[in-house]
Scaffold this active site. Structure first.
Site, mmCIF file in Angstrom:
data_model
loop_
_atom_site.group_PDB
_atom_site.id
_atom_site.type_symbol
_atom_site.label_atom_id
_atom_site.label_comp_id
_atom_site.label_asym_id
_atom_site.label_seq_id
_atom_site.Cartn_x
_atom_site.Cartn_y
_atom_site.Cartn_z
ATOM 1 N N HIS A 168 0.858 -1.189 0.000
ATOM 2 C CA HIS A 168 0.000 0.000 0.000
ATOM 3 C C HIS A 168 0.890 1.233 0.000
ATOM 4 C CE1 HIS A 168 -3.139 2.835 1.129
ATOM 5 N NE2 HIS A 168 -3.985 1.913 0.716
ATOM 6 N N ASP A 219 -8.078 -4.990 -0.386
ATOM 7 C CA ASP A 219 -8.546 -5.827 -1.507
ATOM 8 C C ASP A 219 -8.233 -7.304 -1.325
ATOM 9 O OD1 ASP A 219 -7.633 -3.036 -3.382
ATOM 10 O OD2 ASP A 219 -9.678 -3.782 -3.168
HETATM 11 C C1 SDX Z 1 -6.093 0.291 -3.067
HETATM 12 O O1 SDX Z 1 -4.192 4.678 -2.033
HETATM 13 C C2 SDX Z 1 -5.191 4.111 -1.478
HETATM 14 O O2 SDX Z 1 -5.632 4.489 -0.419
HETATM 15 C C3 SDX Z 1 -5.757 2.935 -2.260
HETATM 16 C C4 SDX Z 1 -6.826 2.119 -1.520
HETATM 17 C C5 SDX Z 1 -8.099 2.919 -1.299
HETATM 18 O O3 SDX Z 1 -8.829 2.593 -0.363
HETATM 19 O O4 SDX Z 1 -8.397 3.829 -2.134
HETATM 20 O O5 SDX Z 1 -6.337 1.657 -0.281
HETATM 21 C C6 SDX Z 1 -7.247 0.934 -2.381
HETATM 22 O O6 SDX Z 1 -5.790 0.660 -4.187
HETATM 23 C C7 SDX Z 1 -5.294 -0.727 -2.330
HETATM 24 C C8 SDX Z 1 -4.060 -1.249 -3.173
HETATM 25 C C9 SDX Z 1 -4.581 -2.329 -4.119
HETATM 26 N N1 SDX Z 1 -3.494 -2.682 -5.078
HETATM 27 C C10 SDX Z 1 -2.892 -3.898 -4.986
HETATM 28 O O7 SDX Z 1 -3.123 -4.724 -4.106
HETATM 29 C C11 SDX Z 1 -1.899 -4.159 -6.111
HETATM 30 C C12 SDX Z 1 -0.603 -4.760 -5.545
HETATM 31 N N2 SDX Z 1 0.097 -3.686 -4.801
HETATM 32 C C13 SDX Z 1 1.049 -2.901 -5.474
HETATM 33 O O8 SDX Z 1 0.968 -2.759 -6.814
HETATM 34 C C14 SDX Z 1 1.591 -1.721 -4.676
HETATM 35 O O9 SDX Z 1 1.819 -2.167 -3.415
HETATM 36 C C15 SDX Z 1 0.760 -0.454 -4.628
HETATM 37 C C16 SDX Z 1 0.411 0.040 -5.996
HETATM 38 C C17 SDX Z 1 -0.503 -0.673 -3.863
HETATM 39 C C18 SDX Z 1 1.585 0.616 -3.917
HETATM 40 O O10 SDX Z 1 2.679 0.882 -4.746
HETATM 41 P P1 SDX Z 1 3.755 2.001 -4.333
HETATM 42 O O11 SDX Z 1 3.400 2.683 -3.088
HETATM 43 O O12 SDX Z 1 4.005 2.839 -5.535
HETATM 44 O O13 SDX Z 1 5.018 1.125 -3.957
HETATM 45 P P2 SDX Z 1 6.127 0.701 -4.966
HETATM 46 O O14 SDX Z 1 5.488 0.240 -6.241
HETATM 47 O O15 SDX Z 1 7.129 1.808 -5.018
HETATM 48 O O16 SDX Z 1 6.734 -0.589 -4.241
HETATM 49 C C19 SDX Z 1 7.780 -0.460 -3.283
HETATM 50 C C20 SDX Z 1 8.532 -1.786 -3.379
HETATM 51 C C21 SDX Z 1 8.978 -2.144 -4.815
HETATM 52 O O17 SDX Z 1 10.097 -2.994 -4.700
HETATM 53 P P3 SDX Z 1 11.602 -2.319 -4.863
HETATM 54 O O18 SDX Z 1 11.599 -1.587 -6.198
HETATM 55 O O19 SDX Z 1 11.741 -1.391 -3.667
HETATM 56 O O20 SDX Z 1 12.537 -3.510 -4.820
HETATM 57 O O21 SDX Z 1 7.666 -2.858 -2.980
HETATM 58 C C22 SDX Z 1 7.474 -3.730 -4.085
HETATM 59 C C23 SDX Z 1 7.837 -2.972 -5.333
HETATM 60 O O22 SDX Z 1 8.239 -3.833 -6.384
HETATM 61 N N3 SDX Z 1 6.062 -4.095 -4.088
HETATM 62 C C24 SDX Z 1 5.581 -5.304 -4.329
HETATM 63 C C25 SDX Z 1 4.195 -5.210 -4.156
HETATM 64 N N4 SDX Z 1 3.867 -3.959 -3.820
HETATM 65 C C26 SDX Z 1 5.024 -3.261 -3.776
HETATM 66 N N5 SDX Z 1 6.198 -6.457 -4.697
HETATM 67 C C27 SDX Z 1 5.392 -7.527 -4.882
HETATM 68 N N6 SDX Z 1 4.044 -7.531 -4.719
HETATM 69 C C28 SDX Z 1 3.419 -6.389 -4.367
HETATM 70 N N7 SDX Z 1 2.086 -6.371 -4.220
#
Ligand code: SDX
Length: 428
Positions: free
Chosen positions: A307, A364
């Site tokens: 998140h 989710d």
């Molecule tokens: C919602 O914003 C809100 O409030 C949203 C929400 C709402 O109520 O409106 O809460 C609803 O959208 C919840 C999120 C639902 N999405 C998912 O479940 C999709 C999977 N999650 C990710 O795609 C990710 O965690 C995000 C998009 C939710 C957040 O992404 P960020 O904050 O941009 O974080 P990032 O992409 O910079 O990740 C940081 C690190 C990275 O690794 P490094 O480059 O540091 O090595 O964490 C890793 C990412 O690759 N990472 C994950 C991951 N989420 C982040 N790796 C594997 N699986 C994941 N799910």
């Protein structure tokens, strides 16, 4: 802490005021930055460190896993309030008394008929159309049938547009699902509660009476409350910036629905179920999917995990996980997918990659398991998220308009070609 920040550029010092919120969050007010520094701006892709507004609606603390709507803890609202009460709270700032809630619901019910010509629009969609695309289109199309809801400047005009969309949106949600199932597009029953009416419109069969199931009503009511607002997430920011041009409420909501559809945002609840199904098909091989999630060369992410703000448990996920157990046992549903989800959660919470990145289950991760037990098709999961988020989007749009906030127009750092002359095609 002092009340200003000092920035030094090329030996020149610039002072900017520090602004403090009611929860002791601190922001550097950079409104004067570009003018004071002869053109210097900030740069923050994804706005991870940038506040777009001041807001009094929702507070969340990602480190502590706190979520409050207008100061009330989400845990208390999910347990003691109903969705319409929470909608009123988010939009108008206070919990309604009995009379206020009854009038609010009566005003909403007075707008719970959708122009029959909207059915012609739905009929034009193929059954294969994704419900989020249908819902976004229909929400925008409502503008054509409700022109008085477009240019709303006074609080009264806004109120009328608000109760109008709160009345019609559940009908669009139900018709979107019924279209996919080839069922007649019917209305609900104004004698029912808001959530009971949603369920009846969605599930009523043409050839027999619909019998309410309290387990489903309570589960959906709780899920909608948990999804109702979440400060400046992607779709809410989309609603605010769209509304900042004074585009109408309905089209601003339509833009928010489109943003929510993305699998990184609200579309994740559908992607979680598809992921869990794939793991089940794969013989429950969670380790393979954990490895894919950690592989930088693999675009796969563990859907429902991570998140932008929560670097601790998403408080909503905790509540939904408990509710999933309750709903499945109350419905007598044995769903192996829930066990796979719990196994995956346990593995991820013990895995160094996830621990280092503070990746926890989000809203989710478990919600789809409940929707599925309720008989809601997986392609409708994000539509249910939109139904829950509707009052939050409305509240945020109203706050932005009442505060007369400026049109949203971010700057950029240009990194393209500098000036060059046109070359005629015969010389290229
Ligand atoms: C919602 O914003 C809100 O409030 C949203 C929400 C709402 O109520 O409106 O809460 C609803 O959208 C919840 C999120 C639902 N999405 C998912 O479940 C999709 C999977 N999650 C990710 O795609 C990710 O965690 C995000 C998009 C939710 C957040 O992404 P960020 O904050 O941009 O974080 P990032 O992409 O910079 O990740 C940081 C690190 C990275 O690794 P490094 O480059 O540091 O090595 O964490 C890793 C990412 O690759 N990472 C994950 C991951 N989420 C982040 N790796 C594997 N699986 C994941 N799910």
């Amino acid at each position: 802490m002092s009340d200003k920040a000092i920035l030094e550029i090329d030996g020149e010092k610039y002072e900017f005021p520090l602004v403090r919120g009611t929860e002791n969050e601190v922001a550097i007010d950079v409104k004067a930055l570009r003018g004071a520094t002869n053109g210097v701006i900030t740069l923050d892709p994804g706005y991870k460190n940038t506040g777009s507004c001041q807001s009094a609606i929702t507070f969340l603390d990602g480190e502590k896993g706190i979520l409050r709507y207008r100061g009330y803890a989400i845990e208390e609202l999910a347990e003691k309030a109903d969705f319409l009460e929470v909608a009123y709270l988010l939009i108008f700032g206070e919990l309604p008394n009995k009379e206020q809630l009854e009038k609010f619901h009566a005003d909403i019910k007075s707008h719970s008929v959708v122009d029959d010509d909207v059915k012609k629009i739905i009929d034009a969609f193929p059954k294969s159309a994704h419900p989020m695309g249908v819902l976004s289109s229909l929400t925008s199309a409502l503008t054509a049938f409700n022109p008085s809801s477009v240019n709303v400047d006074s609080e009264e005009e806004m109120y009328n547009a608000i109760v109008r969309i709160l009345g019609k949106f559940p009908v669009l949600v139900a018709w979107t699902m019924r279209k996919k199932r080839g069922l007649p597009l019917e209305y609900g029953d104004d004698n029912l509660g808001y959530v009971e009416n949603v369920l009846k419109m969605m599930f009523k069969s043409p050839n027999h009476d619909y019998v309410q199931n309290e387990v489903l009503v309570n589960a959906l009511d709780k899920l909608l409350i948990l999804h109702a607002d979440h400060e400046q997430n992607c779709s809410t920011s989309t609603v605010r910036i769209t509304g900042s041009s004074h585009a109408g409420l309905f089209v601003s909501l339509s833009a928010g629905i489109s943003a929510l559809w993305g699998p990184l945002h609200g579309g994740a609840n559908q992607a979680v179920l598809e992921m869990l199904e794939a793991i089940k098909e794969d013989g429950g091989d969670t380790k393979k999917y954990m490895a894919k999630a950690k592989d930088k060369n693999d675009p796969f992410r563990l859907m429902g995990f991570g998140h932008r703000v929560y670097k601790n448990f998403d408080p909503r996920a905790k509540i939904i996980k408990v509710a999933a157990d309750e709903v499945l046992s109350d419905l007598g549903v044995e769903d192996p997918i829930l066990d796979i989800a719990k196994g995956l959660e346990k593995e991820a919470l013990e895995d160094q990659y996830f621990v280092d990145r503070k990746l926890y289950p989000n809203v989710d991760f478990y919600s789809g398991i409940i929707y599925r037990a309720m008989g809601i098709p997986v392609e409708m999961f994000t539509v249910m998220f939109a139904l829950g988020r509707l009052p939050g989007w409305i509240a945020q749009w109203r706050e932005m308009r009442l505060r007369k906030e400026p049109i949203g127009r971010p700057r950029q750092l240009y990194t393209g070609e500098t000036l060059r002359s046109f070359t005629p095609i015969e010389k290229r």
